[in-house]
Design an enzyme around this catalytic site. Structure first.
Site, mmCIF file in Angstrom:
data_model
loop_
_atom_site.group_PDB
_atom_site.id
_atom_site.type_symbol
_atom_site.label_atom_id
_atom_site.label_comp_id
_atom_site.label_asym_id
_atom_site.label_seq_id
_atom_site.Cartn_x
_atom_site.Cartn_y
_atom_site.Cartn_z
ATOM 1 N N GLU A 297 9.093 7.782 -17.204
ATOM 2 C CA GLU A 297 7.537 8.220 -17.070
ATOM 3 C C GLU A 297 7.223 7.655 -18.518
ATOM 4 O O GLU A 297 5.936 7.852 -18.782
ATOM 5 C CB GLU A 297 7.868 9.961 -16.671
ATOM 6 C CG GLU A 297 8.284 10.457 -15.249
ATOM 7 C CD GLU A 297 8.264 11.554 -15.348
ATOM 8 O OE1 GLU A 297 7.059 12.947 -15.299
ATOM 9 O OE2 GLU A 297 9.166 12.557 -15.442
ATOM 10 N N HIS B 106 0.553 -1.472 -0.143
ATOM 11 C CA HIS B 106 -0.101 0.256 0.053
ATOM 12 C C HIS B 106 0.912 1.622 -0.198
ATOM 13 O O HIS B 106 0.475 1.992 0.600
ATOM 14 C CB HIS B 106 -0.996 -0.433 1.376
ATOM 15 C CG HIS B 106 -2.097 -1.576 1.695
ATOM 16 N ND1 HIS B 106 -2.897 -1.338 1.137
ATOM 17 C CD2 HIS B 106 -1.152 -2.254 2.019
ATOM 18 C CE1 HIS B 106 -3.278 -2.678 1.312
ATOM 19 N NE2 HIS B 106 -2.328 -3.269 1.944
ATOM 20 N N LYS C 249 15.407 20.778 -11.270
ATOM 21 C CA LYS C 249 14.987 19.836 -12.010
ATOM 22 C C LYS C 249 15.882 18.462 -11.891
ATOM 23 O O LYS C 249 17.004 19.273 -13.262
ATOM 24 C CB LYS C 249 13.942 20.480 -12.698
ATOM 25 C CG LYS C 249 12.139 20.979 -11.717
ATOM 26 C CD LYS C 249 11.994 20.375 -10.696
ATOM 27 C CE LYS C 249 11.233 18.767 -11.378
ATOM 28 N NZ LYS C 249 9.806 19.059 -11.941
ATOM 29 N N SER D 237 14.594 21.068 -16.591
ATOM 30 C CA SER D 237 13.287 21.401 -16.486
ATOM 31 C C SER D 237 14.167 23.045 -17.919
ATOM 32 O O SER D 237 15.022 23.301 -17.220
ATOM 33 C CB SER D 237 13.001 22.088 -15.507
ATOM 34 O OG SER D 237 11.978 23.137 -15.244
#
Ligand code: ARG
Length: 455
Positions: A287, A153, A280, A274
């Site tokens: 992804e 979980h 970043k 970024s």
């Protein structure tokens, strides 16, 4: 190619709507390989002379070289790769070329081409899956003794070795490999000779053609051979499952690489920045892989849906299979390759993983297990330890930092000595020695097993 019956040329809109050569040109090598085998069988059946066969073969090979070199001009009015090649051949060598399509249809031809193409791609996909497993094993070996929390979980559950977590994916990929192999074995039958639907009155030696093309056997029903694409559905399904596995690993990687977890360091080579925020460092490979898995599922569902309402045998709907197949094969190939490279350059931040694995709550079940060994029924032990966990939370201290008196009050079995022993992470891991559990000894053994097996 069918002009005998028609008095008008096709509408341009129809031509553009129905052409497939803009994508099925990729099958040219397989189409040529199949045509040469077919021509050889025609010669053996006395339909072609040895001279005609020689002309056809060398003509086809030349076309193959031209396509490979980008020098071939495809004509969309000739619909697909099959007719583009045949038309060019006939224009070049005349009558012999016009005999090539004897006892053959594009229906058995495309079924053959797809099988030849997929046979090759499956081999490549298998190699990429093995390379991916090796990348996981390499990373696991670099962290063979390092610990981290295991999650259920997405809540801290019990301690594991980092290698154990990574080897879970190696097991999954081994089953993926098996699915690819199964699919390769099932599509290993030669459909040539099935014609459009009912074979041909000109009987060729199908077994010889199959041998020539390296197939283990021939299809046994001409309608089945031209009508089904179950082998493509099966491959798309195997690739969708690979996508699912890669996507879950992607999610792990994305979490681990976040500032919040801080478990994993990806190399600069495999992350992006970024354009706006200078700080970043984004895990784009993971992804994108998670995102592309949607395409892999979509391709599977698209083909299953295309096939589901078709009466036997061939229907033009089936031309829609190719883009889905190509896309899934290409997507999976590139995902496996780039993800492997990323893993080879990745390192865990073991200070963070060790600190997180030191959370005493991860060993709450071990305390309960100790009570069980002392004769307390597990449900009761669970409640006793649950109360201790609650108490620690209430006081804002770690479970193992409760007072010795609190443990003794909870159960006389929880002496100071016992508590100290139970909260030792190394003892806790070593105790997990059932087959498949993450004791360091088990994990080392499994790691050695995989190294040996995949070498
Ligand atoms: N381009 C077609 C396909 O991919 C080849 C088979 C065409 N057969 C036909 N009868 N029109 O399915």
């Amino acid at each position: 190619m069918w002009k005998g019956r028609f008095r008008q040329a096709s509408s341009d809109l129809l031509t553009n709507y129905s052409e497939s050569v803009s994508f099925d040109w990729r099958l040219f090598r397989h189409d040529i390989q199949g045509s040469i085998a077919h021509a050889t069988a025609l010669k053996n059946a006395g339909i072609l002379t040895a001279g005609e066969l020689a002309k056809i073969s060398s003509g086809l090979r030349r076309i193959g070289r031209e396509i490979a070199a980008g020098q071939f001009k495809f004509d969309p009015t000739l619909e697909d790769i099959h007719m583009n090649i045949e038309a060019k051949l006939t224009r070049r060598i005349g009558a012999a070329g016009a005999k090539l399509h004897t006892a053959r249809s594009r229906n058995d031809q495309i079924s053959l081409d797809l099988r030849l193409y997929l046979r090759e791609e499956i081999g490549e996909l298998e190699r990429l899956v093995v390379a991916f497993q090796k990348a996981l094993i390499g990373l696991a070996a670099r962290h063979e003794k390092d610990v981290m929390p295991g999650y259920t979980h997405l809540q801290r559950a019990q301690p594991v070795l980092i290698a154990h977590h990574l080897l879970a994916y190696v097991e999954m990929l081994e089953r993926d490999h098996g699915r690819l192999r199964d699919c390769g074995a099932r599509l290993d039958e030669c459909p040539l000779g099935s014609g459009a639907i009912a074979g041909s009155t000109i009987v060729l030696n199908r077994e010889a053609i199959a041998r020539d093309l390296g197939f283990s056997r021939v299809t046994q029903n001409s309608m089945d051979a031209v009508a089904d694409r179950d082998f493509a559905c099966e491959l798309l399904s195997a690739l969708a499952i690979i996508g699912m596995h890669l996507s879950r690993l992607s999610e792990d990687v994305i979490l681990w690489a976040s500032e919040e977890f801080g478990y994993l360091e990806l190399s600069d080579q495999h992350t992006t920045g970024s354009s706006l925020m200078p700080q970043k460092k984004n895990p784009d490979i993971a992804e994108l892989t998670r995102g592309k898995t949607g395409r892999l599922y979509g391709n599977l569902v698209a083909l299953l849906t295309t096939m589901k309402g078709l009466p036997l045998a061939y229907n033009r709907d089936m031309q829609e299979d190719k883009e889905a197949i190509f896309d899934s094969v290409d997507t999976t190939r590139s995902a496996l390759a780039v993800f492997s490279e990323m893993l080879r350059a990745a390192r865990f931040r073991t200070t963070a993983t060790t600190r997180a694995a030191g959370d005493a709550n991860l060993l709450a079940t071990d305390v309960a297990d100790h009570l069980v060994l002392g004769g307390v029924p597990f449900r009761q032990a669970h409640e006793i330890v649950g109360r201790l966990v609650g108490l620690a939370a209430q006081r804002g201290v770690a479970l193992d930092a409760l007072d010795p008196g609190d443990f003794l009050a909870a159960s006389p079995l929880l002496t100071r000595k016992v508590v100290k022993a139970v909260f030792s992470l190394s003892t806790a891991l070593a105790a997990r020695r059932a087959t498949g559990a993450p004791s360091p000894r088990n994990v080392a053994r499994r790691l050695a097993f995989w190294k040996e097996r995949l070498s």
